[in-house]
Every structure is written in C-alpha cells, then in structure tokens.
Design an enzyme around this catalytic site. Structure first.
Site, PDB file in Angstrom:
ATOM      1  N   VAL A  15       0.832  -1.209   0.000  1.00 59.51           N
ATOM      2  CA  VAL A  15       0.000   0.000   0.000  1.00 59.51           C
ATOM      3  C   VAL A  15       0.861   1.251   0.000  1.00 59.51           C
ATOM      4  O   VAL A  15       0.678   2.165  -0.802  1.00 59.51           O
ATOM      5  CB  VAL A  15      -0.951   0.003   1.213  1.00 59.51           C
ATOM      6  CG1 VAL A  15      -1.732   1.318   1.282  1.00 59.51           C
ATOM      7  CG2 VAL A  15      -1.900  -1.178   1.153  1.00 59.51           C
ATOM      8  N   ASP A  33      10.189   3.148   6.788  1.00 60.31           N
ATOM      9  CA  ASP A  33       9.877   1.755   7.088  1.00 60.31           C
ATOM     10  C   ASP A  33      10.929   1.233   8.056  1.00 60.31           C
ATOM     11  O   ASP A  33      12.118   1.571   7.932  1.00 60.31           O
ATOM     12  CB  ASP A  33       9.874   0.907   5.807  1.00 60.31           C
ATOM     13  CG  ASP A  33       9.110  -0.390   5.984  1.00 60.31           C
ATOM     14  OD1 ASP A  33       8.037  -0.542   5.379  1.00 60.31           O
ATOM     15  OD2 ASP A  33       9.589  -1.277   6.739  1.00 60.31           O
ATOM     16  N   ARG A  38      14.305  -3.734   3.389  1.00 62.07           N
ATOM     17  CA  ARG A  38      13.352  -3.177   2.435  1.00 62.07           C
ATOM     18  C   ARG A  38      13.841  -1.813   1.935  1.00 62.07           C
ATOM     19  O   ARG A  38      13.790  -1.527   0.727  1.00 62.07           O
ATOM     20  CB  ARG A  38      11.986  -3.034   3.104  1.00 62.07           C
ATOM     21  CG  ARG A  38      10.921  -2.299   2.310  1.00 62.07           C
ATOM     22  CD  ARG A  38      10.427  -3.109   1.158  1.00 62.07           C
ATOM     23  NE  ARG A  38       9.208  -2.539   0.588  1.00 62.07           N
ATOM     24  CZ  ARG A  38       8.774  -2.792  -0.632  1.00 62.07           C
ATOM     25  NH1 ARG A  38       9.437  -3.615  -1.415  1.00 62.07           N
ATOM     26  NH2 ARG A  38       7.658  -2.255  -1.076  1.00 62.07           N
ATOM     27  N   THR A  96      -2.695  -4.627   9.098  1.00 62.83           N
ATOM     28  CA  THR A  96      -3.538  -4.902  10.262  1.00 62.83           C
ATOM     29  C   THR A  96      -3.935  -6.377  10.221  1.00 62.83           C
ATOM     30  O   THR A  96      -4.973  -6.732   9.666  1.00 62.83           O
ATOM     31  CB  THR A  96      -4.792  -4.002  10.272  1.00 62.83           C
ATOM     32  OG1 THR A  96      -5.354  -3.962   8.943  1.00 62.83           O
ATOM     33  CG2 THR A  96      -4.462  -2.603  10.720  1.00 62.83           C
ATOM     34  N   THR A 131      -6.708  -1.025   7.146  1.00 64.85           N
ATOM     35  CA  THR A 131      -8.073  -1.503   7.315  1.00 64.85           C
ATOM     36  C   THR A 131      -8.352  -1.806   8.782  1.00 64.85           C
ATOM     37  O   THR A 131      -7.613  -2.563   9.423  1.00 64.85           O
ATOM     38  CB  THR A 131      -8.306  -2.775   6.484  1.00 64.85           C
ATOM     39  OG1 THR A 131      -8.063  -2.475   5.110  1.00 64.85           O
ATOM     40  CG2 THR A 131      -9.731  -3.276   6.643  1.00 64.85           C
ATOM     41  N   CYS A 271      -6.632  -9.226   3.093  1.00 67.29           N
ATOM     42  CA  CYS A 271      -7.833  -8.383   3.001  1.00 67.29           C
ATOM     43  C   CYS A 271      -9.089  -9.219   3.181  1.00 67.29           C
ATOM     44  O   CYS A 271      -9.683  -9.224   4.255  1.00 67.29           O
ATOM     45  CB  CYS A 271      -7.864  -7.654   1.653  1.00 67.29           C
ATOM     46  SG  CYS A 271      -6.608  -6.368   1.494  1.00 67.29           S
ATOM     47  N   ARG A 342       1.289 -13.945   2.252  1.00 70.98           N
ATOM     48  CA  ARG A 342       0.604 -13.792   3.543  1.00 70.98           C
ATOM     49  C   ARG A 342      -0.777 -14.441   3.535  1.00 70.98           C
ATOM     50  O   ARG A 342      -1.582 -14.208   2.658  1.00 70.98           O
ATOM     51  CB  ARG A 342       0.470 -12.311   3.906  1.00 70.98           C
ATOM     52  CG  ARG A 342       1.778 -11.652   4.308  1.00 70.98           C
ATOM     53  CD  ARG A 342       1.590 -10.189   4.595  1.00 70.98           C
ATOM     54  NE  ARG A 342       1.237  -9.427   3.392  1.00 70.98           N
ATOM     55  CZ  ARG A 342       0.898  -8.148   3.389  1.00 70.98           C
ATOM     56  NH1 ARG A 342       0.842  -7.482   4.516  1.00 70.98           N
ATOM     57  NH2 ARG A 342       0.610  -7.535   2.265  1.00 70.98           N
TER      58      ARG A 342
END
Length: 434
Positions: A15, A33, A38, A96, A131, A271, A342
């Site tokens: 995102v 981050d 990364r 989340t 979210t 999600c 994930r």
C-alpha cells in the site's frame, strides 16, 4: 492547517510504496519503514512486492531528504524516524493482521502511531489507510498520538482516514485509477485530506461525513466479497456431490444480466480473508454476534481441506495409491500474478495432502522461497526441470500467467490426475475443476 504539504508515508509495503511514489510526483515525500532490508532494496530501485517497476521507482527517487530543500519534489526512503520530523502530513499504511485466534492485532498501528507521536507538531495531520473496524482511528490511535506527543486532538493536531484500495498484482487498477474514500476529524481536516488525495487520484474522491463511516465502508467491501465467494464455495461442494461442473453452471447462470460473477476458490491474503474478523469482533464488543459473516469465514477457511479431499477421491477413483504419491502443487502465493504469500490458503491444501501420506512438491515462480520456508516450513521451487520428476497428481491452486503456458503433460506420469482449483486449464477427461 498548512496547505504546503510535506508528506511522510509510514510503511512501504504493497500500500505505502505505490502511494509514496504517486505523491512524490507532486510533493516532497519521505517514505519510512522499520525494515532496513526493504529500504536498501528500494534505494537501488528494487521492489520485492513487484508493484512498482525499477524504472518508475527511479523516476521519483532522490538521495537526500526533500524536506530540507525548498521546493524540491521526490521520494526519499529511510528507516530513521528522525527523517520524517519535518513532515506536516503523516500517512500510516501499516498492515492490520489477525492473531492465531482470529482476533484483530492492532500492534503495527500502535507502534506506528508511537513513531508519529514522537515527531508530531502543532497543526500536523495524521491520515490512516490501514483496514480497521469503525472507531479504531479515533478510539485507539488518537490516544497514542496524544500520549506520545503531548498535543491535544482537534486543537493541536488532526486526523483523517482514507482506506486503501490497492489490489496486489493488478497493473490496470493502480492507486491513481481507483476512486478514494476520504474523511477527517473536523470539517476542515476532511476538506484538507480530500483535496490532498484529489490532487493525485485521477479517479476522484468521495468525502465521507465521518471517519467512522469511512472505516466501516472499507471493512464491508471485503466482507461482501467474502460472503459472495462463500456462496460459490458452498455451491461447489454441493455440485461435487452431484458430479456437476460448477464452472459450467456459473457460465450458464452468468448469461443473465444481473447475475454476480463470483467464482469458488481459496480465500486468503491480508484483506478478504482477514477484514471480516475485524467487523465481527467489533460487533461482538457491542453485543451483536455475527452469524452470516462468520459462517462465510468458516466455509471459506474449510476449502483447503475440501480441495485436498477431492484430489484424494479423484486419485482413488483412478486407482492411484495416495500414500507415498508424488503430487505437484502449482502456486503458494495468496493470489495470481502476485508474490505475496501472507495468509495463503494453498498451504492448507499442501498440509492436508501431507496428512494423507502424499509427498507434495510446491512450485511457484513468483514466491520467495526463503519467505515460504520461514512462514510455512515448506520448500518452494521457483524452477522445474520437466525431465527430472513425474507426478501422480497435479493441483493448480494459484492462476499465475506462467501456469497458462506451462506444459503440464510433460510432468504427468502415464496415470495422473489434474485438479484445477481456479478453472483456467483446458478441460480434459483426467481433469477436475473446483
């Protein structure tokens, strides 16, 4: 509030990075981050999520903090929170997840709010994209910001909520082409948030009346999809008992103009497979126990075991010994054309087949073998030598484009069955579809 935005993006995953790149075309942006690996990859133009190409990333990247240079645009990536201290807009894009009991885990939100709180200043605005269930932004995150910063909410600083709508692996519906829901803790803050996103989102924005409305809108988007897919999965279970091809049924039913074209499958990811639990948990806290939402979750979570049982049944019906059988599983990521592993439900298929005594080889050219081993304890091959091994059964669990052009026949033993979870392979007498 200052309209000369200096933007800090907290969290540079699926995102945050596309959003940071987009904002960097118009504003000075620092992407923060905590994962140094990364950051190191991004600095040299490598995005392991494969959302942003190296060329596109390098177009906006700069090697110095743009907040320290007047009128300088671009993206600077850092793991040092002090590099975001001069921002006046903080956008939090951390994951989340849920815990092993399917309860919302807000730890990443708390930690990122603490980080922002350390550098928060008067008149700054903090926007959350993660979210959550209705109420999290103002009831959970704001108190952390106040405690760490010593500032007062809606007097010294303001917050907004603009739920992410990134579709990993989708190169057509990129962040700038998806209409953005926005909101703010005051009317002025809402207008500021809306104008900010409107300046870069080509598809436009929708300003929700409150943060709680915006939070609720996001969590039901994926809950709705979860419910519809659960219905398709239940149909697949019913039609399998009737020896009817579910995909053939859906093709026929889909000729009606208002038939919703969902398909059965494995529902994982961060999600659809997670968000409904956030809504159900909040509902339980206020005294309502969800029936439909959690029933859909249970049904969708059962599909890995169901697929494995169908494969075993198919093998037995074709006189193929299950114990010790060599089975090739195609795909370990949670969805097609995406490297994200994930909450992948392909692992449920693999472990259930192993419980039957089969030897499962997993092949996924998009997955990171090290991540797969760390997350699931499974060896993942990114290359297959068609001359080295033949298989008793082949299962396609993820519809990567590479699999469409794969010569599956070359990996089959003389007596082999193929189970197509996604319904993308050509129909064949030895093939079955979910």
């Amino acid at each position: 509030m200052d309209r000369k935005h200096k933007i800090a993006i907290v969290g540079l995953g699926y995102v945050g990075l596309p959003l940071a790149r987009l904002f960097a075309t118009r504003y000075p942006v620092v992407g923060f981050d905590i994962n140094q690996k990364r950051i190191n990859e991004l600095i040299v133009g490598v995005d392991s999520t494969q959302e942003i190409s190296e060329d596109l990333l390098k177009l906006v990247q700069i090697d110095f903090n743009p907040f320290e240079t007047p009128n300088k645009l671009g993206l600077y990536c850092s793991s040092n929170y002090q590099d975001i201290c001069d921002a006046n807009v903080y956008i939090v894009t951390v994951p989340t997840p849920i815990d092993k009991y399917n309860r919302p885990d807000l730890t990443p939100l708390y930690k990122s709010s603490e980080t922002v709180g350390k550098v928060l200043k008067k008149n700054d605005i903090v926007i959350y994209e993660s979210t959550v269930y209705p109420g999290v932004t103002e009831e959970e995150c704001v108190p952390v910001l106040e405690r760490i910063s010593g500032l007062k909410f809606n007097e010294d600083f303001f917050v907004g909520y603009s739920p992410e709508r990134i579709n990993p692996g989708d190169k057509d519906h990129t962040v700038d082409k998806i209409l953005k829901v926005t909101s703010g803790s005051t009317l002025e803050a809402g207008k500021t948030v809306d104008d900010l996103y409107k300046s870069v989102i080509k598809a436009g924005t929708h300003l929700a009346p409150t943060i709680r409305v915006a939070e609720a809108s996001k969590v039901i988007e994926n809950s709705q999809r979860d419910l519809n897919i659960a219905f398709m999965n239940e149909l697949a279970k019913i039609f399998s008992l009737m020896n009817i091809d579910t995909h053939d049924v859906l093709a026929a039913a889909g000729t009606k103009w208002n038939f919703l074209k969902f398909k059965p499958g494995l529902v994982g990811g961060h999600c659809i497979g997670v968000d409904p639990f956030y809504l159900a948990q909040k509902a339980q806290e206020i005294g309502y126990y969800s029936e439909l939402i959690l029933a859909a979750r249970r049904l969708n979570d059962s599909m890995g075991a169901f697929v494995a049982s169908q494969v075993v049944k198919l093998m037995i019906n074709n006189d193929i010994k299950v114990k010790g059988a060599k089975i090739l599983n195609l795909g370990i990521t949670f969805k097609e054309n995406c490297p994200d592993i994930r909450n992948s439900k392909a692992i449920d298929v693999i472990t259930n087949l192993q419980d039957y005594g089969a030897e499962v080889t997993t092949y996924d050219p998009m997955a990171d073998p090290a991540e797969v081993m760390t997350e699931y304890g499974v060896v993942c091959k990114t290359h297959l030598d068609q001359n080295s091994q033949k298989y008793d059964a082949i299962i396609l669990t993820v519809a990567h484009e590479q699999f469409l052009n794969m010569d599956i026949i070359s990996f089959q033993k003389n007596h082999c069955v193929v189970y197509d979870v996604k319904g993308i392979l050509p129909k064949h007498s030895s093939h079955r579809r979910l």
